[in-house]
Design a protein around this motif. Structure first.
Motif, PDB file in Angstrom:
ATOM      1  N   GLY A 272      10.832   3.400  -3.515  1.00 10.06           N
ATOM      2  CA  GLY A 272      10.958   4.753  -2.974  1.00 10.06           C
ATOM      3  C   GLY A 272      10.940   4.739  -1.459  1.00 10.06           C
ATOM      4  O   GLY A 272      11.793   4.142  -0.823  1.00 10.06           O
ATOM      5  N   LEU A 273       9.927   5.382  -0.862  1.00  9.60           N
ATOM      6  CA  LEU A 273       9.815   5.486   0.588  1.00  9.60           C
ATOM      7  C   LEU A 273       9.024   4.333   1.206  1.00  9.60           C
ATOM      8  O   LEU A 273       8.688   4.371   2.381  1.00  9.60           O
ATOM      9  CB  LEU A 273       9.159   6.815   0.966  1.00  9.60           C
ATOM     10  CG  LEU A 273       9.923   8.066   0.527  1.00  9.60           C
ATOM     11  CD1 LEU A 273       9.110   9.322   0.847  1.00  9.60           C
ATOM     12  CD2 LEU A 273      11.288   8.122   1.178  1.00  9.60           C
TER      13      LEU A 273
ATOM     14  N   LYS B 153       1.747  -2.369   1.713  1.00  7.78           N
ATOM     15  CA  LYS B 153       2.734  -1.352   1.398  1.00  7.78           C
ATOM     16  C   LYS B 153       3.017  -0.635   2.714  1.00  7.78           C
ATOM     17  O   LYS B 153       2.099  -0.090   3.335  1.00  7.78           O
ATOM     18  CB  LYS B 153       2.184  -0.384   0.352  1.00  7.78           C
ATOM     19  CG  LYS B 153       3.215   0.192  -0.547  1.00  7.78           C
ATOM     20  CD  LYS B 153       2.576   0.931  -1.702  1.00  7.78           C
ATOM     21  CE  LYS B 153       3.632   1.286  -2.707  1.00  7.78           C
ATOM     22  NZ  LYS B 153       3.107   1.982  -3.858  1.00  7.78           N
ATOM     23  N   LEU B 154       4.279  -0.689   3.166  1.00 11.95           N
ATOM     24  CA  LEU B 154       4.641  -0.121   4.460  1.00 11.95           C
ATOM     25  C   LEU B 154       5.784   0.865   4.308  1.00 11.95           C
ATOM     26  O   LEU B 154       6.689   0.662   3.496  1.00 11.95           O
ATOM     27  CB  LEU B 154       5.047  -1.236   5.425  1.00 11.95           C
ATOM     28  CG  LEU B 154       3.982  -2.292   5.714  1.00 11.95           C
ATOM     29  CD1 LEU B 154       4.588  -3.475   6.437  1.00 11.95           C
ATOM     30  CD2 LEU B 154       2.851  -1.691   6.513  1.00 11.95           C
ATOM     31  N   SER B 155       5.773   1.896   5.127  1.00 10.01           N
ATOM     32  CA  SER B 155       6.806   2.919   5.107  1.00 10.01           C
ATOM     33  C   SER B 155       8.158   2.334   5.500  1.00 10.01           C
ATOM     34  O   SER B 155       8.266   1.565   6.458  1.00 10.01           O
ATOM     35  CB  SER B 155       6.429   4.034   6.085  1.00 10.01           C
ATOM     36  OG  SER B 155       7.546   4.828   6.393  1.00 10.01           O
ATOM     37  N   VAL B 156       9.203   2.704   4.762  1.00 10.26           N
ATOM     38  CA  VAL B 156      10.561   2.271   5.080  1.00 10.26           C
ATOM     39  C   VAL B 156      10.954   2.777   6.465  1.00 10.26           C
ATOM     40  O   VAL B 156      11.625   2.067   7.226  1.00 10.26           O
ATOM     41  CB  VAL B 156      11.551   2.766   3.999  1.00 10.26           C
ATOM     42  CG1 VAL B 156      12.993   2.575   4.430  1.00 10.26           C
ATOM     43  CG2 VAL B 156      11.284   2.051   2.680  1.00 10.26           C
TER      44      VAL B 156
END
Length: 165
Positions: A21-22, A66-69
């Motif tokens: 997802g994002l 987990k990192l933001s796109v």
């Protein structure tokens, strides 16, 4: 996407980035290396980003993030390393203790001069000049975007080491 992770110029592990997802789900695994080992991502434009500290787990070092796109524009051109400073290569040749410094739009390479050690980039020596910086003498040249030296107008000239400015 899967990437190699390097340490000291050799591959020491892998990093996998899966889009969810994002977010990017980042998983890295490396062979055990002594000390505190940090993982850095090197973007195609030369910027570096600290991803975190690899932690010991089952005889290896691992990192899960987990990192933001949006915060991480990850592409296949990224490289990953555990080296505090990115190893410098010129035309594919490793340069021990080489440092690249941005000077405006130019990138200048500084390699410490040692009269007892052969210069590691003899095939490019015509592109280099000897300069003094912070009381030390360095081989120096200007690099293009592919880390290859090129000639510049009015390079400094000297005939002997005593003439280094």
């Amino acid at each position: 996407m899967e990437f190699s992770v390097s340490h000291g110029g050799t591959v020491c592990g892998t990093l996998t980035a899966e889009r969810e997802g994002l977010y990017w789900r980042i998983r890295a695994e490396c062979r055990a290396i002594p000390g505190v080992v940090r993982l850095y991502g090197c973007a195609p434009d030369g910027t570096r980003q600290l991803f975190g500290v690899l932690l010991p787990e089952d005889g290896t070092l691992r990192l899960r993030r987990k990192l933001s796109v949006n915060a991480l524009p990850l592409t296949e051109e990224w490289r990953f390393t555990t080296d505090e400073r990115e190893p410098v290569t010129v035309g594919g040749i490793p340069v021990p203790n080489g440092e690249i410094e941005r000077q405006g739009s130019a990138r200048r390479l500084f390699v410490p001069f040692d009269a007892q050690t052969p210069f590691c980039l003899m095939e490019y020596v015509c592109f280099f000049a000897l300069t003094r910086r912070d009381g030390r003498i360095f081989w120096t040249c200007v690099l293009d975007e592919k880390n290859v030296p090129f000639l510049v107008d009015n390079p400094p000239k000297c005939d002997t080491i005593s003439q280094v400015s």
